[in-house]
Design an enzyme around this catalytic site. Structure first.
Site, PDB file in Angstrom:
ATOM      1  N   LYS A 170       0.860  -1.182   0.000  1.00 18.72           N
ATOM      2  CA  LYS A 170       0.000   0.000   0.000  1.00 18.72           C
ATOM      3  C   LYS A 170       0.894   1.228   0.000  1.00 18.72           C
ATOM      4  CE  LYS A 170      -1.679   3.105   2.441  1.00 18.72           C
ATOM      5  NZ  LYS A 170      -1.712   4.332   1.635  1.00 18.72           N
ATOM      6  N   SER A 221       5.400   7.887   9.481  1.00 17.50           N
ATOM      7  CA  SER A 221       5.587   8.743  10.653  1.00 17.50           C
ATOM      8  C   SER A 221       5.469   7.947  11.954  1.00 17.50           C
ATOM      9  CB  SER A 221       4.553   9.863  10.646  1.00 17.50           C
ATOM     10  OG  SER A 221       3.272   9.299  10.772  1.00 17.50           O
ATOM     11  N   GLU A 242       9.678   1.490  10.474  1.00 21.18           N
ATOM     12  CA  GLU A 242      10.762   2.423  10.113  1.00 21.18           C
ATOM     13  C   GLU A 242      10.160   3.811  10.179  1.00 21.18           C
ATOM     14  OE1 GLU A 242      13.838   1.589   9.425  1.00 21.18           O
ATOM     15  OE2 GLU A 242      13.575  -0.584   9.367  1.00 21.18           O
ATOM     16  N   LEU A 243      10.509   4.577  11.195  1.00 16.85           N
ATOM     17  CA  LEU A 243       9.763   5.806  11.477  1.00 16.85           C
ATOM     18  C   LEU A 243      10.639   7.054  11.336  1.00 16.85           C
ATOM     19  CD1 LEU A 243       7.866   4.343  14.561  1.00 16.85           C
ATOM     20  CD2 LEU A 243       7.197   4.273  12.152  1.00 16.85           C
ATOM     21  N   CYS A 276      14.036  10.555   5.902  1.00 18.41           N
ATOM     22  CA  CYS A 276      14.003  10.189   7.316  1.00 18.41           C
ATOM     23  C   CYS A 276      15.404  10.251   7.921  1.00 18.41           C
ATOM     24  CB  CYS A 276      13.409   8.802   7.494  1.00 18.41           C
ATOM     25  SG  CYS A 276      14.183   7.567   6.459  1.00 18.41           S
ATOM     26  N   GLU A 374      10.970  16.431  14.221  1.00 22.72           N
ATOM     27  CA  GLU A 374      11.369  16.144  12.846  1.00 22.72           C
ATOM     28  C   GLU A 374      10.849  17.263  11.939  1.00 22.72           C
ATOM     29  OE1 GLU A 374       9.496  12.810  10.837  1.00 22.72           O
ATOM     30  OE2 GLU A 374      11.451  12.275  10.011  1.00 22.72           O
TER      31      GLU A 374
HETATM   32  P1  NDP Z   1       2.495   8.702   7.293  1.00 26.07           P
HETATM   33  O1  NDP Z   1       2.689   7.995   8.572  1.00 26.07           O
HETATM   34  O2  NDP Z   1       1.503   9.780   7.229  1.00 26.07           O
HETATM   35  O3  NDP Z   1       2.092   7.665   6.144  1.00 26.07           O
HETATM   36  C1  NDP Z   1       2.867   6.512   5.859  1.00 26.07           C
HETATM   37  C2  NDP Z   1       1.978   5.488   5.188  1.00 26.07           C
HETATM   38  O4  NDP Z   1       0.999   5.044   6.118  1.00 26.07           O
HETATM   39  C3  NDP Z   1       1.197   6.032   4.000  1.00 26.07           C
HETATM   40  O5  NDP Z   1       1.068   5.032   3.014  1.00 26.07           O
HETATM   41  C4  NDP Z   1      -0.143   6.366   4.627  1.00 26.07           C
HETATM   42  O6  NDP Z   1      -1.180   6.435   3.688  1.00 26.07           O
HETATM   43  C5  NDP Z   1      -0.305   5.186   5.570  1.00 26.07           C
HETATM   44  N1  NDP Z   1      -1.242   5.391   6.677  1.00 26.07           N
HETATM   45  C6  NDP Z   1      -1.797   6.539   7.130  1.00 26.07           C
HETATM   46  N2  NDP Z   1      -2.605   6.281   8.207  1.00 26.07           N
HETATM   47  C7  NDP Z   1      -2.549   4.932   8.424  1.00 26.07           C
HETATM   48  C8  NDP Z   1      -3.127   4.054   9.387  1.00 26.07           C
HETATM   49  N3  NDP Z   1      -3.935   4.501  10.357  1.00 26.07           N
HETATM   50  N4  NDP Z   1      -2.846   2.747   9.335  1.00 26.07           N
HETATM   51  C9  NDP Z   1      -2.000   2.266   8.383  1.00 26.07           C
HETATM   52  N5  NDP Z   1      -1.414   3.046   7.434  1.00 26.07           N
HETATM   53  C10 NDP Z   1      -1.680   4.370   7.457  1.00 26.07           C
HETATM   54  O7  NDP Z   1       3.918   9.220   6.838  1.00 26.07           O
HETATM   55  P2  NDP Z   1       4.275  10.053   5.550  1.00 26.07           P
HETATM   56  O8  NDP Z   1       3.771   9.372   4.320  1.00 26.07           O
HETATM   57  O9  NDP Z   1       3.890  11.459   5.755  1.00 26.07           O
HETATM   58  O10 NDP Z   1       5.856   9.908   5.524  1.00 26.07           O
HETATM   59  C11 NDP Z   1       6.684  10.749   6.237  1.00 26.07           C
HETATM   60  C12 NDP Z   1       7.190  10.094   7.494  1.00 26.07           C
HETATM   61  O11 NDP Z   1       7.798   8.864   7.194  1.00 26.07           O
HETATM   62  C13 NDP Z   1       8.255  10.902   8.186  1.00 26.07           C
HETATM   63  O12 NDP Z   1       8.021  10.949   9.557  1.00 26.07           O
HETATM   64  C14 NDP Z   1       9.529  10.142   7.906  1.00 26.07           C
HETATM   65  O13 NDP Z   1      10.535  10.329   8.848  1.00 26.07           O
HETATM   66  C15 NDP Z   1       9.042   8.748   7.867  1.00 26.07           C
HETATM   67  N6  NDP Z   1       9.955   7.942   7.076  1.00 26.07           N
HETATM   68  C16 NDP Z   1      10.714   6.988   7.704  1.00 26.07           C
HETATM   69  C17 NDP Z   1      11.651   6.269   6.995  1.00 26.07           C
HETATM   70  C18 NDP Z   1      12.511   5.214   7.647  1.00 26.07           C
HETATM   71  O14 NDP Z   1      13.046   4.367   6.936  1.00 26.07           O
HETATM   72  N7  NDP Z   1      12.687   5.232   8.950  1.00 26.07           N
HETATM   73  C19 NDP Z   1      11.861   6.505   5.576  1.00 26.07           C
HETATM   74  C20 NDP Z   1      11.023   7.524   5.026  1.00 26.07           C
HETATM   75  C21 NDP Z   1      10.092   8.198   5.756  1.00 26.07           C
HETATM   76  P3  NDP Z   1      -1.512   7.841   2.964  1.00 26.07           P
HETATM   77  O15 NDP Z   1      -0.219   8.538   2.655  1.00 26.07           O
HETATM   78  O16 NDP Z   1      -2.194   7.433   1.744  1.00 26.07           O
HETATM   79  O17 NDP Z   1      -2.323   8.605   3.953  1.00 26.07           O
END
Ligand code: NDP
Length: 504
Positions: A170, A221, A242-243, A276, A374
């Site tokens: 997804k 996130s 991975e956050l 990230c 962040e």
């Molecule tokens: P989000 O947490 O908003 O979204 C991540 C994914 O989760 C998206 O596909 C999103 O869908 C989906 N999602 C949203 N709500 C839910 C839920 N309740 N249950 C399950 N899945 C859900 O993060 P971002 O897309 O904004 O990405 C940025 C964040 O990701 C930053 O904090 C960054 O640091 C982190 N990140 C971490 C990395 C790592 O390797 N540690 C690498 C890259 C980023 P949709 O977008 O369609 O809402």
């Protein structure tokens, strides 16, 4: 963005409209997968996993090799699709392909060995024999963010497949087309359709996925990761997260300041800071602070921003208004608490609505949001330290613990410092390199995540172990007691021997 429509029959259906962040034009729409469709998709994946899991790891790796070659051939198309939905540079989109390709080649060569049945020793040598099998979980769900739609969509999915699972991806609703294309190439490479599938939708689709799969690999996130972990814990399924991060970099007084400054500019502003593992806080030794600032200004001045093609454009557009606004809010907060903007700090609407200048902040401290939360934007805040203890304390003063870096010529000293940093990895003189080094596990601690990707660890998380033991009953009699006198005597003798000889 998810849009609701009503069909002629009156049924409500939803689709996702995808925007090019550089031009704001709608580049296409894609149907949102409904909750019922997601459940059906998972059922099909469950059936398909049986045949896929029965293949040998080498056979599965053969499919991945074909797919990797296909991606390599089609890289221009993939780069184009990626850039249209993220607004990133040519080099940024290519980097995603090359980094993942390195990881693929690593697993192609090593995964069959990592997944091999292991022989283990038993407590009764010669009579008993033991093995450990690595078995797939079943159906793995992968949820990925928008900032590296190809790399982060596939980096967990591929080892999940190699381990014998079927997988559902997804992607973020902001960037569905890159994932769609990558999975289409997987099908063209011969991987059965139901073994690897994409579902589309916003957070609701992600949440439904977590409710039904056997393992969830989430990148995103910290706030969403926590929700994913709560559901996974309720269902008692394994997961990896991975956050977010707030990665520190310590610059020691012996660092090569040109290499340091260029490296910091690259690592803080790559992908407009939406990384990230971007460097988000710099702690520089007070003795070289001014000289480092001069060099940073010099290299930032050479940093090219724009939407043109070619490898000489260093930074593209930001992808979302949300991150742009947070970037500005962090700058305003820092200024209000005494920081100075020494480079950049403004939007560049003439380039596109979401372009923001690479920005360097001086006179920052830990009272400011920019040093604690962040940012996910192109800001490089630089703070002085007066002794190493202070630098280590400041670097560890964070709720996050993803990645960290050090600039120095003294690797022994760097290693001693690294051991005291609370982060999943530390790289010296080359921030962000660990995730691009396939043999090294990478991932975070504290609010930065759970589990590791890449390396042997990143593959084996997609398996559970099954232990297998045989006993040939040599010299034994039918016996109802748990231990007969002879066995007890043997156990005592073995214990004495084991005090001196490693048996098991
Ligand atoms: P989000 O947490 O908003 O979204 C991540 C994914 O989760 C998206 O596909 C999103 O869908 C989906 N999602 C949203 N709500 C839910 C839920 N309740 N249950 C399950 N899945 C859900 O993060 P971002 O897309 O904004 O990405 C940025 C964040 O990701 C930053 O904090 C960054 O640091 C982190 N990140 C971490 C990395 C790592 O390797 N540690 C690498 C890259 C980023 P949709 O977008 O369609 O809402």
């Amino acid at each position: 963005m998810a849009i609701s429509n009503r069909s002629q029959s009156g049924a409500i259906y939803e689709h996702i409209e995808v925007k090019n962040p550089v031009t704001s034009e709608i580049i296409g729409s894609i149907p949102q997968t409904s909750a019922d469709e997601i459940k059906e998709t998972i059922e099909r994946a469950r059936d398909a996993q049986i045949g896929w899991g029965a293949l040998s790891p080498s056979e599965r790796v053969g499919y991945i090799r074909r797919w990797a070659d296909l991606v390599w051939e089609q890289q221009e198309t993939l780069i184009k699709i990626n850039r249209r939905e993220t607004g990133k540079t040519d080099s940024g989109a290519f980097l995603e392909i090359i980094v993942l390709d390195n990881i693929l080649q690593y697993y192609i060569h090593h995964a069959p060995n990592f997944l091999k049945t292991q022989q283990r020793r038993t407590i009764v040598p010669f009579i008993q024999k033991a093995k450990v099998f690595y078995k797939p979980h079943g159906v793995v769900g992968v949820i990925s963010p928008w900032n590296y739609p190809y790399l982060l969509g596939l980096i967990d999915l591929v080892p999940a497949l190699i381990a014998g699972n079927s997988a559902l991806l997804k992607p973020s609703e902001v960037t569905p087309f890159t994932a769609e294309y990558a999975i289409k190439l997987m099908h063209e490479a011969g991987i059965p359709r139901d073994v690897v599938q994409v579902i589309h939708g916003d957070g609701r689709a992600g949440a439904t996925l977590v409710e039904h799969v056997d393992y969830i690999a989430f990148t995103g996130s910290t706030a969403t990761g926590r929700k994913v972990a709560e559901t996974a814990a309720k269902r008692l399924i394994p997961y990896s997260l991975e956050l977010g991060g707030k990665d520190p970099c310590i610059v020691l007084e012996d660092a090569d300041l040109d290499m340091t400054a260029a490296g910091l500019v690259r690592s803080a502003f790559e992908n407009a800071g939406q990384v990230c593992i971007s460097v988000e806080r710099v702690y520089a030794d007070a003795r070289i602070y001014d000289a480092l600032m001069d060099k940073l200004l010099y290299y930032a001045g050479k940093y090219q921003m724009g939407s043109d093609d070619g490898m000489d454009i260093h930074m593209g557009s930001m992808t979302n208004t949300r991150e742009l606004e947070r970037t500005e809010a962090h700058i305003h907060d820092a200024i209000s608490k005494g920081a100075r903007v020494v480079f950049g700090g403004r939007r560049r609407p003439e380039l596109g609505p979401l372009f923001f200048e690479p920005t360097i902040l001086a006179d920052v401290d830990h009272a400011m949001d920019v040093m604690r939360q962040e940012t996910f934007g192109p800001i490089l805040p630089v703070m002085k330290f007066h002794n190493l203890e202070e630098a280590i304390r400041l670097a560890n003063d964070s709720e996050y613990g993803l990645s960290a870096s050090i600039f120095t010529r003294d690797f022994k000293r760097a290693e001693a410092i690294a051991r005291r940093l609370d982060s999943g990895d530390v790289s010296v003189n080359r921030p962000q390199m660990v995730v691009a080094t396939p043999s090294l596990p990478s991932g975070g601690q504290r609010n930065s995540g759970v589990g590791r990707r890449n390396g042997k660890e990143g593959l084996l998380r997609f398996t559970h172990t099954q232990s297998f033991l045989t006993d040939n009953l040599f010299g034994q009699q039918p016996e109802l007691r748990l231990a007969d006198p002879f066995s007890l005597q043997v156990a005592m003798v073995l214990r004495t021997i084991r005090r001196y000889i490693k048996f098991i």
